[in-house]
Enzyme design. Sequence first.
Site, PDB file in Angstrom:
ATOM      1  N   CYS A 187      40.038   5.293  82.429  1.00  0.00           N
ATOM      2  CA  CYS A 187      39.053   5.451  83.496  1.00  0.00           C
ATOM      3  C   CYS A 187      37.930   6.405  83.086  1.00  0.00           C
ATOM      4  CB  CYS A 187      39.757   5.987  84.748  1.00  0.00           C
ATOM      5  SG  CYS A 187      38.641   6.573  86.036  1.00  0.00           S
ATOM      6  N   TYR A 243      30.056  -1.020  87.332  1.00  0.00           N
ATOM      7  CA  TYR A 243      30.998  -1.515  88.341  1.00  0.00           C
ATOM      8  C   TYR A 243      30.284  -2.381  89.372  1.00  0.00           C
ATOM      9  CZ  TYR A 243      34.588   1.531  86.447  1.00  0.00           C
ATOM     10  OH  TYR A 243      35.500   2.112  85.618  1.00  0.00           O
TER      11      TYR A 243
END
Length: 315
Positions: free
Chosen positions: A58, A188
């Site tokens: 992440c 994203y």
Amino acid sequence: MALGKLIDGKWTTEWTEHNQQGQFQRMPTVFHNWISLDGTSGFKAEAGRYHLYISLGCPWAHRTALLWKLKGLEDVIGLSIVDPIISDYGWKFSAKPGCITDTVNGADYLWQIYVKSDSNYTGRVTVPVLWDKQSGKIVSNESRHIIQMFDREFGEYANDTSFYPVDLQAEIDRVLDAIYQPINNGVYRSGFAVSQAAYTEAVTELFAALEHWEGILGQQPYLCGNRITIADWCLFTTLFRFDLAYYGLFKCNLKRLIDFPDLWKYCRKLYQYPGVRSVCSAEHVKQLYYAGLPELNPSRIVPIGPNLNLDLSLD
């Protein structure tokens, strides 16, 4: 695997971060407590008191691992690294290579840490998490705040290298705001868009921003001038993943990172900074995105490449 969240302390696979136009809208973080050197915030900077939960895959968690390493906090703040693949119950702890189990709370899943802090918690279960062993509470799950605390508030416990110097804080904050929506979150917004219009808008803004900073880095070594700051580490974690995952899986494919000469050199320079490569894992990145997001990659096949040479000479 199903992305999920907690509702009143109970795990559910209910999850959405999209609006009616198909745009990805990230849910805000919830825990925003602050550690201070003198303890006036209610959380005093002390060795052995805090524990950091991260994923090496992440980018938001990766930035906290970088500051943890670069500030020399390895013996001050404990570390757990979750499995790179998100399970049906969210982030889980495992003994896979590169992972570190939860030695503080003995949890099997990260959601158990959230519930231990707040038994009625409702919201996403995200990394990073900065945990206070003394109170049994989450201090923060906001990466930007965590890296600021690591840089500013640990005094004698950390080294003297400052990535958030007082005289540059206003400029650093401006740059952090400038890169967040179009780049850090922009990949994203592109990858998780569920309408053509939302995707086109996001990917156009992403590459316009990359071109802008390509120009800036052609004139100066770092985002805020001649000094490395937390703004650079926040951009680095996105750039490190760009050709590994975002270019292909997230359809951010107008250009590869290596097609931006100055951004590519800049990414390599930051990767080669002492200590950085030790908390970078291309394998965890690819496992997270390709094996852990079946809605984007139903086969879960993890690509062998790309073969990025981040150790390439900077000359």
